[in-house]
Design a protein around this motif. Structure first.
Motif, PDB file in Angstrom:
ATOM      1  N   THR A 240       0.631  -1.365  -0.301  1.00  0.00           N
ATOM      2  CA  THR A 240      -0.520   0.479  -0.006  1.00  0.00           C
ATOM      3  C   THR A 240       1.037   1.331   0.033  1.00  0.00           C
ATOM      4  N   ALA A 241       2.543   1.113  -1.004  1.00  0.00           N
ATOM      5  CA  ALA A 241       2.643   2.423  -0.303  1.00  0.00           C
ATOM      6  C   ALA A 241       2.210   3.706  -1.208  1.00  0.00           C
ATOM      7  N   HIS A 242       1.524   3.185  -2.212  1.00  0.00           N
ATOM      8  CA  HIS A 242       0.803   3.924  -2.877  1.00  0.00           C
ATOM      9  C   HIS A 242       0.190   4.963  -2.310  1.00  0.00           C
ATOM     10  N   ILE A 243      -0.614   4.461  -1.342  1.00  0.00           N
ATOM     11  CA  ILE A 243      -1.946   5.365  -0.260  1.00  0.00           C
ATOM     12  C   ILE A 243      -1.424   6.424   1.340  1.00  0.00           C
ATOM     13  N   SER A 244       0.288   5.392   1.394  1.00  0.00           N
ATOM     14  CA  SER A 244       0.925   5.625   2.652  1.00  0.00           C
ATOM     15  C   SER A 244       1.608   6.663   1.929  1.00  0.00           C
ATOM     16  N   GLY A 245       2.309   6.601   0.654  1.00  0.00           N
ATOM     17  CA  GLY A 245       3.324   7.572  -0.400  1.00  0.00           C
ATOM     18  C   GLY A 245       4.695   7.260   0.467  1.00  0.00           C
ATOM     19  N   LEU A 246       5.002   6.419   1.302  1.00  0.00           N
ATOM     20  CA  LEU A 246       6.098   5.280   1.808  1.00  0.00           C
ATOM     21  C   LEU A 246       7.361   5.189   0.239  1.00  0.00           C
ATOM     22  N   GLY A 247       9.042   5.350   0.068  1.00  0.00           N
ATOM     23  CA  GLY A 247       9.307   5.159  -0.820  1.00  0.00           C
ATOM     24  C   GLY A 247      10.111   4.012  -0.677  1.00  0.00           C
ATOM     25  N   ASN A 248      10.024   3.110   0.293  1.00  0.00           N
ATOM     26  CA  ASN A 248      10.614   2.118   1.296  1.00  0.00           C
ATOM     27  C   ASN A 248      10.041   1.139   1.871  1.00  0.00           C
ATOM     28  N   PRO A 249       8.628   1.081   1.530  1.00  0.00           N
ATOM     29  CA  PRO A 249       7.867  -0.153   2.204  1.00  0.00           C
ATOM     30  C   PRO A 249       9.035  -1.199   3.214  1.00  0.00           C
ATOM     31  N   ASP A 250      10.114  -1.878   2.100  1.00  0.00           N
ATOM     32  CA  ASP A 250      11.060  -3.234   2.851  1.00  0.00           C
ATOM     33  C   ASP A 250      11.270  -2.484   3.793  1.00  0.00           C
ATOM     34  N   ALA A 251      12.459  -1.294   3.356  1.00  0.00           N
ATOM     35  CA  ALA A 251      13.395  -0.297   4.826  1.00  0.00           C
ATOM     36  C   ALA A 251      12.439  -0.490   6.186  1.00  0.00           C
ATOM     37  N   VAL A 252      10.348  -0.643   5.964  1.00  0.00           N
ATOM     38  CA  VAL A 252      10.046  -0.881   7.396  1.00  0.00           C
ATOM     39  C   VAL A 252       9.495  -2.402   8.099  1.00  0.00           C
ATOM     40  N   VAL A 253       9.821  -3.062   6.705  1.00  0.00           N
ATOM     41  CA  VAL A 253       9.285  -4.276   7.532  1.00  0.00           C
ATOM     42  C   VAL A 253      10.856  -4.796   7.381  1.00  0.00           C
ATOM     43  N   ASP A 254      11.996  -4.165   7.726  1.00  0.00           N
ATOM     44  CA  ASP A 254      13.235  -5.004   7.733  1.00  0.00           C
ATOM     45  C   ASP A 254      13.181  -4.585   8.872  1.00  0.00           C
ATOM     46  N   ALA A 255      12.642  -3.295   9.982  1.00  0.00           N
ATOM     47  CA  ALA A 255      12.940  -2.251  10.983  1.00  0.00           C
ATOM     48  C   ALA A 255      12.328  -2.831  11.933  1.00  0.00           C
ATOM     49  N   ALA A 256      11.363  -3.158  12.057  1.00  0.00           N
ATOM     50  CA  ALA A 256      10.111  -3.402  12.792  1.00  0.00           C
ATOM     51  C   ALA A 256       9.911  -4.969  13.599  1.00  0.00           C
ATOM     52  N   ASP A 257       9.306  -4.781  14.532  1.00  0.00           N
ATOM     53  CA  ASP A 257       9.230  -6.030  15.164  1.00  0.00           C
ATOM     54  C   ASP A 257       8.797  -7.269  14.017  1.00  0.00           C
ATOM     55  N   GLU A 258       8.817  -8.232  14.352  1.00  0.00           N
ATOM     56  CA  GLU A 258       8.637  -9.492  13.878  1.00  0.00           C
ATOM     57  C   GLU A 258       7.823 -10.164  13.863  1.00  0.00           C
ATOM     58  N   ASP A 259       6.850 -10.015  14.984  1.00  0.00           N
ATOM     59  CA  ASP A 259       5.607 -10.036  15.635  1.00  0.00           C
ATOM     60  C   ASP A 259       4.581  -9.807  15.334  1.00  0.00           C
ATOM     61  N   LEU A 260       4.788  -8.244  15.037  1.00  0.00           N
ATOM     62  CA  LEU A 260       4.155  -6.559  14.517  1.00  0.00           C
ATOM     63  C   LEU A 260       3.653  -7.533  13.228  1.00  0.00           C
ATOM     64  N   MET A 261       4.466  -7.828  12.670  1.00  0.00           N
ATOM     65  CA  MET A 261       4.956  -7.530  11.241  1.00  0.00           C
ATOM     66  C   MET A 261       3.949  -9.056  10.444  1.00  0.00           C
ATOM     67  N   SER A 262       3.447  -9.929  12.106  1.00  0.00           N
ATOM     68  CA  SER A 262       2.696 -11.013  11.043  1.00  0.00           C
ATOM     69  C   SER A 262       1.543 -10.855  11.797  1.00  0.00           C
ATOM     70  N   ALA A 263       1.023  -9.705  12.278  1.00  0.00           N
ATOM     71  CA  ALA A 263      -0.405  -9.606  12.970  1.00  0.00           C
ATOM     72  C   ALA A 263      -0.937  -8.906  11.486  1.00  0.00           C
ATOM     73  N   ARG A 264      -2.268  -8.645  11.831  1.00  0.00           N
ATOM     74  CA  ARG A 264      -3.297  -8.106  11.078  1.00  0.00           C
ATOM     75  C   ARG A 264      -3.460  -7.241  11.666  1.00  0.00           C
ATOM     76  N   ALA A 265      -4.155  -6.039  10.793  1.00  0.00           N
ATOM     77  CA  ALA A 265      -4.222  -4.897  11.364  1.00  0.00           C
ATOM     78  C   ALA A 265      -5.438  -4.636  12.383  1.00  0.00           C
ATOM     79  N   GLY A 266      -6.386  -5.438  12.380  1.00  0.00           N
ATOM     80  CA  GLY A 266      -7.491  -5.505  13.352  1.00  0.00           C
ATOM     81  C   GLY A 266      -7.398  -6.219  14.524  1.00  0.00           C
ATOM     82  N   ASN A 267      -5.503  -6.349  14.606  1.00  0.00           N
ATOM     83  CA  ASN A 267      -5.109  -6.959  15.856  1.00  0.00           C
ATOM     84  C   ASN A 267      -4.317  -5.519  16.949  1.00  0.00           C
ATOM     85  N   VAL A 268      -4.031  -4.846  15.827  1.00  0.00           N
ATOM     86  CA  VAL A 268      -2.893  -3.631  16.090  1.00  0.00           C
ATOM     87  C   VAL A 268      -3.493  -2.706  17.033  1.00  0.00           C
ATOM     88  N   THR A 269      -3.237  -2.384  17.833  1.00  0.00           N
ATOM     89  CA  THR A 269      -3.507  -1.419  19.461  1.00  0.00           C
ATOM     90  C   THR A 269      -3.258   0.209  18.649  1.00  0.00           C
TER      91      THR A 269
END
Length: 292
Positions: A240-269
């Motif tokens: 969804t980088a075309h909506i969020s405007g992120l130029g490098n979404p992969d960098a976000v995924v690589d830097a984020a917590d693995e458990d959070l990246m495995s969750a779905r939006a409906g379970n994220v606080t």
């Protein structure tokens, strides 16, 4: 209407207002007039019992003025917004005394297009077709709201994480205020009855218990990932980088917590969304996507 025929403020009969206006609700135009006296009487009370400042109340979708009348009985001043030309003209006739006294202002126009006046609270029976856009416009004003909404929409506004109703609307509403459903309202309270149940939502402004580096980016980020709420956050961020405007979404995924990246939006606080949006703002090159 002669002076002797003019009802006292706060006592106008909703059916009488419909007759004098010479109108009937039109579902095709999203017109469902609230005609239940008991519900109409309670709407201002939900604001008053929360110690809300009623010095200047904004009403959106005034219709024939049944709620306007009740608001004038308790508010210092009321601004009523109505997009229908004939109804706006009727309001000016029906409430000529209140307008002359400087207690009522009628604005003819679309609530999504006009410049909103400063107001201390909004109490409104919103047109359901535009309720989402109107709510998103009202919430950032950070004033108390009492709104009649479609029940499904109301439940999503007030939903907690990991529930079926939880979504972008829940997080966005919670970013600005506490939202609670104070009353379910059946279709029979309206003329004509809508095809859905309704509910009254009361919001109390507050600051969130987290911080974000850029509010607009945070809201765009929410909008983006919730378009793919069934996917993991890893895929949602990447897709969804075309909506969020992120130029490098992969960098976000690589830097984020693995458990959070495995969750779905409906379970994220909301706090987790804020932390992830902050990380995305730092490493994801916001504004760098060509479609942003």
């Amino acid at each position: 209407m002669s002076d002797s025929d003019t009802p006292s403020t706060g006592e106008r009969d909703p059916d009488g207002l419909l007759r004098r206006a010479g109108v009937r609700g039109d579902p095709d135009r999203d017109q469902h007039f609230l005609v239940d006296d008991r519900v109409l009487d309670r709407l201002p009370e939900y604001a008053a019992t929360a110690d809300t400042d009623l010095s200047h109340v904004l009403e959106i979708g005034a219709g024939t003025g049944a709620l306007t009348d009740r608001l004038l009985a308790v508010a210092g001043a009321v601004t009523a917004v109505e997009r229908d030309h004939d109804l706006a003209a009727f309001l000016r006739r029906e409430f000529a005394d209140e307008i002359d006294a400087g207690r009522l202002t009628v604005i003819e126009g679309d609530a999504l297009d006009i410049e909103l006046p400063e107001f201390s609270a909004s109490v409104s029976n919103l047109p359901y077709g535009a309720s989402s856009e109107i709510v998103f416009r009202l919430l950032p004003e950070k004033q108390p709201l009492v709104l009649m909404l479609q029940q499904e929409f109301a439940e999503r506004m007030a939903a907690d994480p990991s529930t079926e109703e939880y979504g972008r609307l829940s997080v966005t509403a919670g970013h600005y205020a506490d939202a609670e459903i104070v009353e379910p309202v059946p279709p029979e309270a309206f003329s004509p009855p809508p095809a859905v149940d309704s509910a009254v939502v009361r919001t109390t402004p507050r600051d969130p218990d987290y911080s974000v580096p850029d509010e607009n980016f945070f809201l765009d980020f929410l909008k983006a990932v919730f378009t793919q709420r069934r996917k993991t956050m890893r895929n949602a961020v990447r897709n969804t980088a075309h909506i969020s405007g992120l130029g490098n979404p992969d960098a976000v995924v690589d830097a984020a917590d693995e458990d959070l990246m495995s969750a779905r939006a409906g379970n994220v606080t909301p706090a987790e969304f804020a932390a992830l949006a902050t990380l995305a703002h730092e490493v994801g090159e916001p504004g760098g996507h060509p479609s942003a």
